[in-house]
Design an enzyme around this catalytic site. Sequence first.
Site, PDB file in Angstrom:
ATOM      1  N   CYS A   2      35.242  36.101  30.846  1.00 44.86           N
ATOM      2  CA  CYS A   2      34.984  37.026  29.730  1.00 44.86           C
ATOM      3  C   CYS A   2      36.060  38.092  29.601  1.00 44.86           C
ATOM      4  CB  CYS A   2      33.655  37.730  29.950  1.00 44.86           C
ATOM      5  SG  CYS A   2      32.292  36.615  30.234  1.00 44.86           S
ATOM      6  N   ARG A  27      42.211  33.795  29.304  1.00 41.15           N
ATOM      7  CA  ARG A  27      41.246  33.881  30.403  1.00 41.15           C
ATOM      8  C   ARG A  27      40.163  32.816  30.287  1.00 41.15           C
ATOM      9  NH1 ARG A  27      40.910  39.281  32.790  1.00 41.15           N
ATOM     10  NH2 ARG A  27      38.734  38.853  33.183  1.00 41.15           N
ATOM     11  N   TRP A  74      32.445  33.830  28.367  1.00 42.49           N
ATOM     12  CA  TRP A  74      32.482  32.550  29.084  1.00 42.49           C
ATOM     13  C   TRP A  74      31.079  32.399  29.670  1.00 42.49           C
ATOM     14  CZ3 TRP A  74      32.211  30.881  34.305  1.00 42.49           C
ATOM     15  CH2 TRP A  74      32.725  29.598  34.530  1.00 42.49           C
ATOM     16  N   ASN A 100      31.265  42.220  31.309  1.00 44.18           N
ATOM     17  CA  ASN A 100      31.775  41.114  32.140  1.00 44.18           C
ATOM     18  C   ASN A 100      31.094  41.221  33.497  1.00 44.18           C
ATOM     19  OD1 ASN A 100      33.557  40.589  30.119  1.00 44.18           O
ATOM     20  ND2 ASN A 100      35.404  41.143  31.264  1.00 44.18           N
ATOM     21  N   GLY A 101      30.791  40.083  34.095  1.00 40.53           N
ATOM     22  CA  GLY A 101      30.171  40.116  35.425  1.00 40.53           C
ATOM     23  C   GLY A 101      28.798  39.467  35.366  1.00 40.53           C
ATOM     24  N   GLU A 483      47.495  20.293  46.129  1.00 39.83           N
ATOM     25  CA  GLU A 483      47.755  21.093  44.933  1.00 39.83           C
ATOM     26  C   GLU A 483      48.054  20.180  43.737  1.00 39.83           C
ATOM     27  OE1 GLU A 483      47.208  23.826  43.794  1.00 39.83           O
ATOM     28  OE2 GLU A 483      48.666  24.241  42.229  1.00 39.83           O
ATOM     29  N   LYS A 487      45.974  20.129  40.207  1.00 38.75           N
ATOM     30  CA  LYS A 487      46.667  20.376  38.934  1.00 38.75           C
ATOM     31  C   LYS A 487      46.375  19.255  37.942  1.00 38.75           C
ATOM     32  CE  LYS A 487      47.676  23.459  39.104  1.00 38.75           C
ATOM     33  NZ  LYS A 487      47.738  24.726  39.758  1.00 38.75           N
ATOM     34  N   GLU A 490      42.670  19.307  36.743  1.00 36.46           N
ATOM     35  CA  GLU A 490      42.378  20.536  36.019  1.00 36.46           C
ATOM     36  C   GLU A 490      42.816  20.476  34.553  1.00 36.46           C
ATOM     37  OE1 GLU A 490      44.727  23.690  37.750  1.00 36.46           O
ATOM     38  OE2 GLU A 490      43.406  25.228  36.934  1.00 36.46           O
ATOM     39  N   HIS A 506      40.167   4.967  56.608  1.00 34.04           N
ATOM     40  CA  HIS A 506      38.851   5.289  57.168  1.00 34.04           C
ATOM     41  C   HIS A 506      37.779   5.338  56.083  1.00 34.04           C
ATOM     42  CE1 HIS A 506      40.552   5.844  61.114  1.00 34.04           C
ATOM     43  NE2 HIS A 506      41.512   6.560  60.559  1.00 34.04           N
ATOM     44  N   LYS A 605      40.885  31.661  33.481  1.00 34.88           N
ATOM     45  CA  LYS A 605      42.049  32.078  34.282  1.00 34.88           C
ATOM     46  C   LYS A 605      41.623  32.931  35.465  1.00 34.88           C
ATOM     47  CE  LYS A 605      46.311  32.592  35.383  1.00 34.88           C
ATOM     48  NZ  LYS A 605      46.841  31.439  36.134  1.00 34.88           N
TER      49      LYS A 605
HETATM   50  O1  M6R Z   1      43.623  34.582  40.732  1.00 32.93           O
HETATM   51  P1  M6R Z   1      43.389  33.715  41.945  1.00 32.93           P
HETATM   52  O2  M6R Z   1      44.653  33.252  42.576  1.00 32.93           O
HETATM   53  O3  M6R Z   1      42.469  34.360  42.945  1.00 32.93           O
HETATM   54  O4  M6R Z   1      42.641  32.449  41.388  1.00 32.93           O
HETATM   55  C1  M6R Z   1      42.164  31.459  42.253  1.00 32.93           C
HETATM   56  C2  M6R Z   1      41.819  30.199  41.520  1.00 32.93           C
HETATM   57  O5  M6R Z   1      40.813  30.434  40.574  1.00 32.93           O
HETATM   58  C3  M6R Z   1      43.026  29.606  40.797  1.00 32.93           C
HETATM   59  O6  M6R Z   1      44.090  29.392  41.663  1.00 32.93           O
HETATM   60  C4  M6R Z   1      42.651  28.269  40.126  1.00 32.93           C
HETATM   61  O7  M6R Z   1      42.367  27.312  41.083  1.00 32.93           O
HETATM   62  C5  M6R Z   1      43.787  27.825  39.212  1.00 32.93           C
HETATM   63  N1  M6R Z   1      43.289  27.654  37.886  1.00 32.93           N
HETATM   64  C6  M6R Z   1      44.390  26.523  39.584  1.00 32.93           C
HETATM   65  O8  M6R Z   1      45.454  26.192  38.761  1.00 32.93           O
END
Ligand code: M6R
Length: 610
Positions: A2, A27, A74, A100-101, A483, A487, A490, A506, A605
């Site tokens: 949000c 965000r 959100w 927000n929250g 990673e 990616k 995502e 395994h 984000k």
């Molecule tokens: O702002 P942060 O680094 O704490 O965020 C952590 C994760 O939410 C963030 O890295 C998320 O996994 C990314 N969208 C991945 O690309």
Amino acid sequence: MCGIVGYIGTQQACPILIEGLKKLEYRGYDSAGVALLNGGNIEIVKSVGRLHDLEKKLNGYSPWGSIGIGHTRWATHGRPSDVNSHPHKACSSDFAVVHNGIIENYLQLKGWLASEGHIFCSETDTEVLAHLVENFYQGDLLEAVRKAISKVEGSYAMAVMTDQEEDKIVCVRKESPLVIGLGKGEQFIASDIPAILNHTRKTYIMDDHEIAVVENEDVSIFNGTGKKINKSVFNVNWDQQAAEKDGFDHFMLKEIYEQPPAIKETLKGRLDIENYRIQLNDITLEAEYLKNLSKINIVACGTAYHAGLVGKHVIEKLTRIPVEVELASEYRYRDPIVDPERNLVMVVSQSGETADTLAAMKLSKSMGAKVLAVTNVVGSSVSREADSVIYTWAGPEIAVASTKAYITQLVAMYLWGLYIAQLKESLSQKETKEIMDGLRCIPSQVQCILEQTSKIEDIARVVYQKDDLFFIGRGLDYAVAQEGSLKLKEISYIHAESYAAGELKHGTLALVTEDTPVLAVLTQKNIYEKTLSNIKEVKARDAYVIAVTLKSNKSIETEVDKVFYVPENLDILMPLLTVVPLQLLSYYAALMRGCDVDKPRNLAKSVTVE
Ligand code: M6R
């Protein structure tokens, strides 16, 4: 997640609110709304969907008024819908709230307020805030907000206005970011700095439990005990252009291309080349304590957690101090063992606002542990609450998929490993020199990879039509594979899993067929042959194999279907290079599948709720 904006001044607020909300789009959100205060009336317009849906609803007509609040939501409590969007109002329509929250005790509060005669129209937790303020209002908005939050459990950044006091917005924060931008005869409120940067660089970064009364000419801030405080002004030193696309089609691509300068910036002033020493001048943790550490706990989420996985290998190798890496969402709810005298907790967070990471940090501090933060955002909650900070100077990262933040988090891991090694004298000068020289070559080597995007597009053409993909590797290569896998899923929504190459047989090997491409990362010389054997195993099951490896491994061409060569550097530094083709592969695969690269579905984000 949000976003909040607010404006009070002499201009028409609505266009300023919409412009601010646009800056927060990155965000992630699913609905939006604005509330304007004018001549004893609060007018609210909200819409499910994107901001252009809200604009369509406004359809050239802007609610009049020079005081207003706006929000991008959100969904957490209640599906995305017009009625669940913010701003929310109370029964009397006299109060409007954006938040927000998460209000954890909202059901209990809702029950109580309903028994007092309040009528609710949304499924959200936020609506209770509007009714609470209305319930406690006796001619003083600040007092009503104070009483309201005294009843609330959970996290909030909130802005409230009422048509009973047309000269102010009251806002408050607890565990969710909020900034106030200071103008001349006008003020701005936002949950994140980009929303106000077109108007001012002078800000107050609100701390937990602070309440602000924001008026045209003045901002008064009170701490949790009700005392008026003098807050220092925080001057933002990066500009709007750094948060814009600069001719790239997507923020993600722009940010991938910004990696060479981001790495240089993160290294700047920290490598003393003449004496082969690391300079981390901002570190205030005592040398004696650092030398005697018996364990480091790295705690983070998502990509930042993956940076921690590389950090474990690096820091252990350079310092011989055991490192545990844990997801913040797990760490915070178990009973972690932390010895305040001999352990260090490292939290890694691009935004510095991730709810789970913040909670893990608070838990560590409550156990007396020292906390070192690695973060990209100066003034973020993590940076303010840690004992010491290593900033990653990546500049604002807008795309939901983290790229330049990850690579600079890795740089921070190398710097930290070298720094402790220097204190412990666990590395010779020759070894330190080799690593420092290797690090200095990385920006141009990343650049060299960025000049070969057409080869990665070729690989993406194979991958983008597939439903599943495996990433494999060993040691540091496995950490990067994790990673790469995150990616890809995502942003392209292709199901991807990462496996330690030796682990496939395994169980997971049963899933490998000609329809499941396998991407193998092989850069670690001591285990190259081992991973090669695993490649043979998947090849024997007809998998299409893509290798990301070193030029010196040319013989691999007879074993796999496609190879991408990365420039050669020290084994320990290779994650800084191998991650780049994996980022580009996800980007091109997502593009080919027509995905919204910068704003992947269901994701945000900055994850400011748990
Ligand atoms: O702002 P942060 O680094 O704490 O965020 C952590 C994760 O939410 C963030 O890295 C998320 O996994 C990314 N969208 C991945 O690309």
